[in-house]
Design a protein around this motif. Structure first.
Motif, PDB file in Angstrom:
ATOM      1  N   LEU A 263      37.457 -16.859  60.426  1.00 44.97           N
ATOM      2  CA  LEU A 263      37.600 -15.634  59.703  1.00 44.97           C
ATOM      3  C   LEU A 263      36.095 -15.006  61.243  1.00 44.97           C
ATOM      4  O   LEU A 263      36.496 -13.898  61.424  1.00 44.97           O
ATOM      5  CB  LEU A 263      36.698 -15.167  58.532  1.00 44.97           C
ATOM      6  N   ALA A 264      34.833 -15.565  60.837  1.00 47.67           N
ATOM      7  CA  ALA A 264      34.332 -15.514  62.091  1.00 47.67           C
ATOM      8  C   ALA A 264      34.571 -15.495  63.326  1.00 47.67           C
ATOM      9  O   ALA A 264      34.955 -14.212  64.353  1.00 47.67           O
ATOM     10  CB  ALA A 264      32.971 -15.507  61.870  1.00 47.67           C
ATOM     11  N   ARG A 265      35.576 -15.983  64.488  1.00 43.56           N
ATOM     12  CA  ARG A 265      36.343 -16.423  65.051  1.00 43.56           C
ATOM     13  C   ARG A 265      37.025 -15.267  65.356  1.00 43.56           C
ATOM     14  O   ARG A 265      37.787 -15.163  66.364  1.00 43.56           O
ATOM     15  CB  ARG A 265      36.941 -17.831  65.020  1.00 43.56           C
ATOM     16  N   GLN A 266      38.036 -15.091  64.286  1.00 48.31           N
ATOM     17  CA  GLN A 266      38.673 -14.447  63.915  1.00 48.31           C
ATOM     18  C   GLN A 266      38.448 -12.693  64.184  1.00 48.31           C
ATOM     19  O   GLN A 266      39.418 -11.755  65.421  1.00 48.31           O
ATOM     20  CB  GLN A 266      39.609 -13.729  62.788  1.00 48.31           C
TER      21      GLN A 266
ATOM     22  N   THR B 122      39.370 -10.375  67.644  1.00 50.05           N
ATOM     23  CA  THR B 122      40.302  -8.960  67.736  1.00 50.05           C
ATOM     24  C   THR B 122      39.261  -7.951  67.988  1.00 50.05           C
ATOM     25  O   THR B 122      39.937  -7.473  68.733  1.00 50.05           O
ATOM     26  CB  THR B 122      40.028  -8.687  65.919  1.00 50.05           C
ATOM     27  N   TRP B 123      37.753  -8.197  68.047  1.00 51.12           N
ATOM     28  CA  TRP B 123      37.543  -7.607  68.875  1.00 51.12           C
ATOM     29  C   TRP B 123      37.576  -7.413  70.857  1.00 51.12           C
ATOM     30  O   TRP B 123      37.250  -6.131  71.687  1.00 51.12           O
ATOM     31  CB  TRP B 123      35.858  -7.241  68.594  1.00 51.12           C
TER      32      TRP B 123
ATOM     33  N   GLY C  36      37.932  -0.796  72.583  1.00 55.00           N
ATOM     34  CA  GLY C  36      38.043   0.200  73.854  1.00 55.00           C
ATOM     35  C   GLY C  36      39.058   0.397  74.474  1.00 55.00           C
ATOM     36  O   GLY C  36      39.340   1.144  75.740  1.00 55.00           O
ATOM     37  N   LEU C  37      40.595   0.359  73.462  1.00 52.28           N
ATOM     38  CA  LEU C  37      41.575   0.735  73.951  1.00 52.28           C
ATOM     39  C   LEU C  37      42.580   1.811  73.599  1.00 52.28           C
ATOM     40  O   LEU C  37      41.955   2.217  72.937  1.00 52.28           O
ATOM     41  CB  LEU C  37      42.984  -0.701  73.854  1.00 52.28           C
ATOM     42  N   ALA C  38      43.143   2.224  74.212  1.00 56.44           N
ATOM     43  CA  ALA C  38      43.574   3.614  73.865  1.00 56.44           C
ATOM     44  C   ALA C  38      44.981   3.820  72.684  1.00 56.44           C
ATOM     45  O   ALA C  38      45.068   2.136  72.945  1.00 56.44           O
ATOM     46  CB  ALA C  38      44.334   4.599  74.598  1.00 56.44           C
ATOM     47  N   ASP C  39      46.196   3.960  72.216  1.00 55.96           N
ATOM     48  CA  ASP C  39      46.620   3.068  70.776  1.00 55.96           C
ATOM     49  C   ASP C  39      48.438   2.794  71.822  1.00 55.96           C
ATOM     50  O   ASP C  39      48.443   1.979  71.526  1.00 55.96           O
ATOM     51  CB  ASP C  39      47.346   4.972  70.104  1.00 55.96           C
TER      52      ASP C  39
ATOM     53  N   ALA D  78      48.888  -4.876  73.436  1.00 54.36           N
ATOM     54  CA  ALA D  78      47.763  -6.049  74.011  1.00 54.36           C
ATOM     55  C   ALA D  78      48.873  -6.353  71.935  1.00 54.36           C
ATOM     56  O   ALA D  78      48.221  -7.802  72.153  1.00 54.36           O
ATOM     57  CB  ALA D  78      46.694  -5.804  73.835  1.00 54.36           C
ATOM     58  N   ALA D  79      49.333  -5.866  71.101  1.00 60.87           N
ATOM     59  CA  ALA D  79      49.714  -6.653  69.328  1.00 60.87           C
ATOM     60  C   ALA D  79      50.093  -7.866  69.869  1.00 60.87           C
ATOM     61  O   ALA D  79      51.070  -7.964  70.946  1.00 60.87           O
ATOM     62  CB  ALA D  79      50.368  -5.908  68.872  1.00 60.87           C
TER      63      ALA D  79
END
Length: 476
Positions: free
Chosen positions: A345-348, A352-353, A358-361, A367-368
């Motif tokens: 979980l910590a690596r995930q 994810t961060w 800093g990305l727009a919608d 990027a998903a």
């Protein structure tokens, strides 16, 4: 004759032990001296005179000193020995239940792993280092393909199996485990390992297991044909039209260290979140030869058996009940598995961060994991009628079938939630649409506008939108 003012000195005693304290001397000096010899002693009253207090104190001091000398084993100075510790406290301090649970759990898991190594003919020491072969060193003997960002994307021909080979040179007895890093294999595909040696001038094949679309390693120690020097390796995939991704092949030694290192790498391999992570996670690599819960559960059961035997033979060593021992063992096993999940979980969170910060919608959507699919469906929805229409979604991965249905809203998307199956006869009608995303086995003839599925169903269709590995058809 007058009596001495103190007892005679005994052999081995010092003056300090024999002579009364100074308080006694002071008491005798305070006694009256004008009494005549032989006169009767004056009668004592209830309240002694001040000089009698000194004599009384001297008498008590002498009695104490005499008692201290007569007490056997007392130290010099008259300090009495300390009372012994209560037996119950000493017994309680020797309760080894909790340390025994931890030690037995570690020993149980170690025994299970040792048995796993023995069953796989593991050696104590490796005779050679592992050798890896990248896709750039491979040749496609049958089929077609190309290297895309370090991955060989190979497609099987219509009738023959896909064969990808690589030239090797190592001793068979030194490297007896072959691991192909291949993904995207269909569930019904027949996958085999091909190898040749300088001892037997022929090509041998062995079946390879497939799990979740990935090829599992194979151990060839003890195989009667795994002899001499291995001059070539190949993989054959019998799945007409299937496209697989090959990232390389590795020949590994069958040693205890290599086996355990491979299992640790599988257990702690990073498993990124997907659309199905909300339901379940594998816990490490997608395909594992020995999942982590198996040795943990077997080791805990073996540890409970060992502690039960110790408790029966030596009840004083483990004073807690067997039910409490089992509960502690369950907590220990759960903690190990949960620790792996916490690390994952910590690596995930870090991944994810790094991906979305800093990305727009719009950029975040691209990027998903399904960013390319969402971009293609934007083109599809622009070409579909304004009124909601029925769209059949076909994709090899269940994740993309579900995500395509979500992105197609408000259109009525239809897909198989369990299996990747082509539509049966009569399922589609004129006016329906078919969306195909990374789905091999479908053929389209642009001249006759005929769409043919891998189950033999054929119907008229018009190509509306196409992209790399994706297309939208309108049923005629």
């Amino acid at each position: 004759m007058t009596a001495p003012d103190h007892e005679p000195k005994r052999p081995g005693e010092s003056d300090a032990a024999v002579r009364p304290p100074d308080v006694a001397d002071a008491g005798r000096e305070a006694a009256p001296t004008d009494a005549e010899p032989g006169a009767a002693a004056p009668e004592r009253t209830a309240d002694p005179r001040p000089d009698d207090a000194g004599e009384t104190a001297a008498t008590e001091t002498l009695s104490d000193a005499s008692a201290s000398r007569e007490t056997p084993g007392s130290p010099a100075g008259g300090v009495p020995p300390q009372p012994p510790v209560a037996p119950g406290i000493a017994e309680r301090s020797r309760d080894w239940s909790i340390p025994a649970v931890v030690a037995a759990f570690i020993a149980g898991v170690a025994l299970v792993l040792a048995g796993y190594v023995a069953l796989n003919h593991g050696k104590l020491r490796a005779s050679d280092q592992a050798r890896s072969y990248a896709p750039t060193a491979m040749q496609i003997a049958r089929g077609s393909g190309q290297i895309d960002r370090g991955v060989l994307v190979a497609r099987a021909p219509g009738t023959d199996p896909l064969i990808v080979s690589v030239i090797t040179d190592f001793r068979a007895q030194d490297l007896a485990t072959i691991a192909w890093d291949v993904s995207g294999v269909p569930a019904n595909a027949d996958v085999r390992l091909l190898f040749s040696s300088d001892t037997l001038r022929r090509v041998h094949n062995r079946p390879l297991a497939v799990e979740d679309g990935r090829v599992l390693p194979i151990a060839l120690a003890g195989d009667r044909n795994w002899l001499g020097r291995i001059t070539g390796l190949a993989i054959a995939v019998q799945a007409p039209g299937a496209a697989v991704q090959i990232r390389g092949v590795t020949a590994k030694p069958q040693s205890a260290g290599q086996l355990l290192a491979d299992r640790l790498a599988e257990w702690f391999a990073f498993e990124g979140w997907t659309g199905t992570s909300i339901n379940s996670i594998t816990g490490g690599a997608a395909s594992q030869s020995l999942p982590l819960p198996v040795p943990i559960v077997l080791g805990a059961a073996l540890a409970v058996a060992m502690l039960a035997a110790v408790r029966r033979l030596r009840p004083a060593a483990i004073r807690q009940s067997l039910a409490l021992v089992v509960a502690c063992m369950f907590i220990a096993a759960w903690a190990v598995v949960d620790a792996r999940w916490t690390v994952h979980l910590a690596r995930q969170v870090a991944s994810t961060w790094e991906r979305y910060q800093g990305l727009a919608d719009d950029t975040r959507r691209a990027a998903a994991e399904d960013g390319e699919l969402a971009a293609f469906i934007d083109k599809v929805k622009a070409a579909l009628p304004a009124e909601p229409t029925r769209v059949l979604v076909l994709s090899q991965a269940h994740y993309f079938r579900g995500r395509a249905g979500w992105h197609l809203l408000p259109h009525r998307a239809v897909w198989e939630p369990v299996s990747d199956a082509a539509p049966p006869p009569g399922r589609l009608a004129a006016g329906d649409h078919v969306l195909i995303w990374q789905r091999p086995g479908i053929q389209y003839d642009t001249a006759t506008q005929r769409l043919r599925f891998d189950n033999g169903v054929e119907l008229g269709a018009r190509l509306v939108v196409s992209d790399r590995g994706a297309a939208l058809f309108a049923v005629l």
